[in-house]
Design a protein around this motif. Structure first.
Motif, PDB file in Angstrom:
ATOM      1  N   LYS A 113      39.461  30.198  36.925  1.00  0.00           N
ATOM      2  CA  LYS A 113      40.202  29.425  35.928  1.00  0.00           C
ATOM      3  C   LYS A 113      40.142  30.178  34.614  1.00  0.00           C
ATOM      4  CE  LYS A 113      40.912  25.407  38.126  1.00  0.00           C
ATOM      5  NZ  LYS A 113      41.912  25.521  39.105  1.00  0.00           N
ATOM      6  N   VAL A 114      41.296  30.366  33.998  1.00  0.00           N
ATOM      7  CA  VAL A 114      41.387  31.084  32.725  1.00  0.00           C
ATOM      8  C   VAL A 114      41.834  30.108  31.648  1.00  0.00           C
ATOM      9  CG1 VAL A 114      42.519  32.973  31.490  1.00  0.00           C
ATOM     10  CG2 VAL A 114      41.949  33.240  33.913  1.00  0.00           C
ATOM     11  N   ASP A 115      41.088  30.059  30.564  1.00  0.00           N
ATOM     12  CA  ASP A 115      41.442  29.247  29.398  1.00  0.00           C
ATOM     13  C   ASP A 115      41.822  30.203  28.280  1.00  0.00           C
ATOM     14  OD1 ASP A 115      41.713  27.544  27.277  1.00  0.00           O
ATOM     15  OD2 ASP A 115      39.692  26.692  27.418  1.00  0.00           O
ATOM     16  N   ASP A 116      43.125  30.357  28.076  1.00  0.00           N
ATOM     17  CA  ASP A 116      43.585  31.275  27.042  1.00  0.00           C
ATOM     18  C   ASP A 116      43.873  30.555  25.718  1.00  0.00           C
ATOM     19  OD1 ASP A 116      45.877  29.962  27.788  1.00  0.00           O
ATOM     20  OD2 ASP A 116      46.997  31.766  28.329  1.00  0.00           O
ATOM     21  N   HIS A 165      31.039  25.613  37.708  1.00  0.00           N
ATOM     22  CA  HIS A 165      31.799  26.736  37.154  1.00  0.00           C
ATOM     23  C   HIS A 165      30.858  27.671  36.413  1.00  0.00           C
ATOM     24  CE1 HIS A 165      34.643  23.454  37.711  1.00  0.00           C
ATOM     25  NE2 HIS A 165      35.539  24.389  37.919  1.00  0.00           N
ATOM     26  N   LYS A 166      31.026  28.963  36.682  1.00  0.00           N
ATOM     27  CA  LYS A 166      30.162  29.945  36.034  1.00  0.00           C
ATOM     28  C   LYS A 166      31.014  31.068  35.452  1.00  0.00           C
ATOM     29  CE  LYS A 166      26.020  28.761  38.411  1.00  0.00           C
ATOM     30  NZ  LYS A 166      26.352  27.962  39.533  1.00  0.00           N
ATOM     31  N   ILE A 186      39.239  34.827  25.357  1.00  0.00           N
ATOM     32  CA  ILE A 186      39.710  34.096  26.532  1.00  0.00           C
ATOM     33  C   ILE A 186      38.519  33.801  27.428  1.00  0.00           C
ATOM     34  CG2 ILE A 186      41.108  34.284  28.621  1.00  0.00           C
ATOM     35  CD1 ILE A 186      43.107  35.927  27.001  1.00  0.00           C
ATOM     36  N   LYS A 187      38.483  32.598  27.947  1.00  0.00           N
ATOM     37  CA  LYS A 187      37.353  32.130  28.753  1.00  0.00           C
ATOM     38  C   LYS A 187      37.774  32.058  30.221  1.00  0.00           C
ATOM     39  CE  LYS A 187      34.543  27.962  29.036  1.00  0.00           C
ATOM     40  NZ  LYS A 187      34.264  26.677  28.386  1.00  0.00           N
ATOM     41  N   SER A 188      37.050  32.774  31.073  1.00  0.00           N
ATOM     42  CA  SER A 188      37.284  32.728  32.513  1.00  0.00           C
ATOM     43  C   SER A 188      36.056  32.160  33.189  1.00  0.00           C
ATOM     44  CB  SER A 188      37.550  34.132  33.071  1.00  0.00           C
ATOM     45  OG  SER A 188      38.718  34.666  32.523  1.00  0.00           O
TER      46      SER A 188
END
Length: 118
Positions: free
Chosen positions: A66-69, A32-33, A74-76
């Motif tokens: 993948k989105v981590d909200d 994942h990048k 927010i981390k994509s």
């Protein structure tokens, strides 16, 4: 020609930066990048083009986002899908062709793209 599978496929992966983005997602231990990580590796790509290509590759099922909200900001993260991973076999064949017919690059010849840091 509009129904030709080759033309349709080239329309998906043949846009500038698409193959390079997929290659960068393949390289390294981390599957994942993040966007900026890709941007730093692909120094000449503009953020707008990178964003557009990632969306297109995602729409065609080659890249997953993948989105981590639950965190701020927010981390994509982006990664290759199974389809994208399988397409890397084609990229490896392109590499073999280039080494055979176009480029004398012993370092690349002896390196697995997964572990390449170029």
């Amino acid at each position: 020609m509009k129904d030709c599978t080759i033309y349709k496929t080239v329309d998906i992966v043949g846009k500038k930066w698409s193959l390079c983005i997929m290659h960068e997602l393949y390289k390294g231990e981390n599957r994942h990048k993040r966007f900026n990580e890709l941007k730093n590796k692909l120094q000449d790509v503009t953020p707008k083009t990178l964003s557009t290509r990632l969306k297109e590759l995602e729409e065609h099922g080659l890249v997953d986002k993948k989105v981590d909200d639950s965190v701020f900001p927010i981390k994509s993260e982006y990664s290759l899908t199974e389809s994208g991973e399988e397409f890397l076999n084609i990229l490896q064949n392109i590499k073999k062709w280039g080494l055979k017919w176009q480029f004398d690059n012993p370092e690349c010849c002896g390196t697995n793209c997964k572990t390449c840091d170029l």
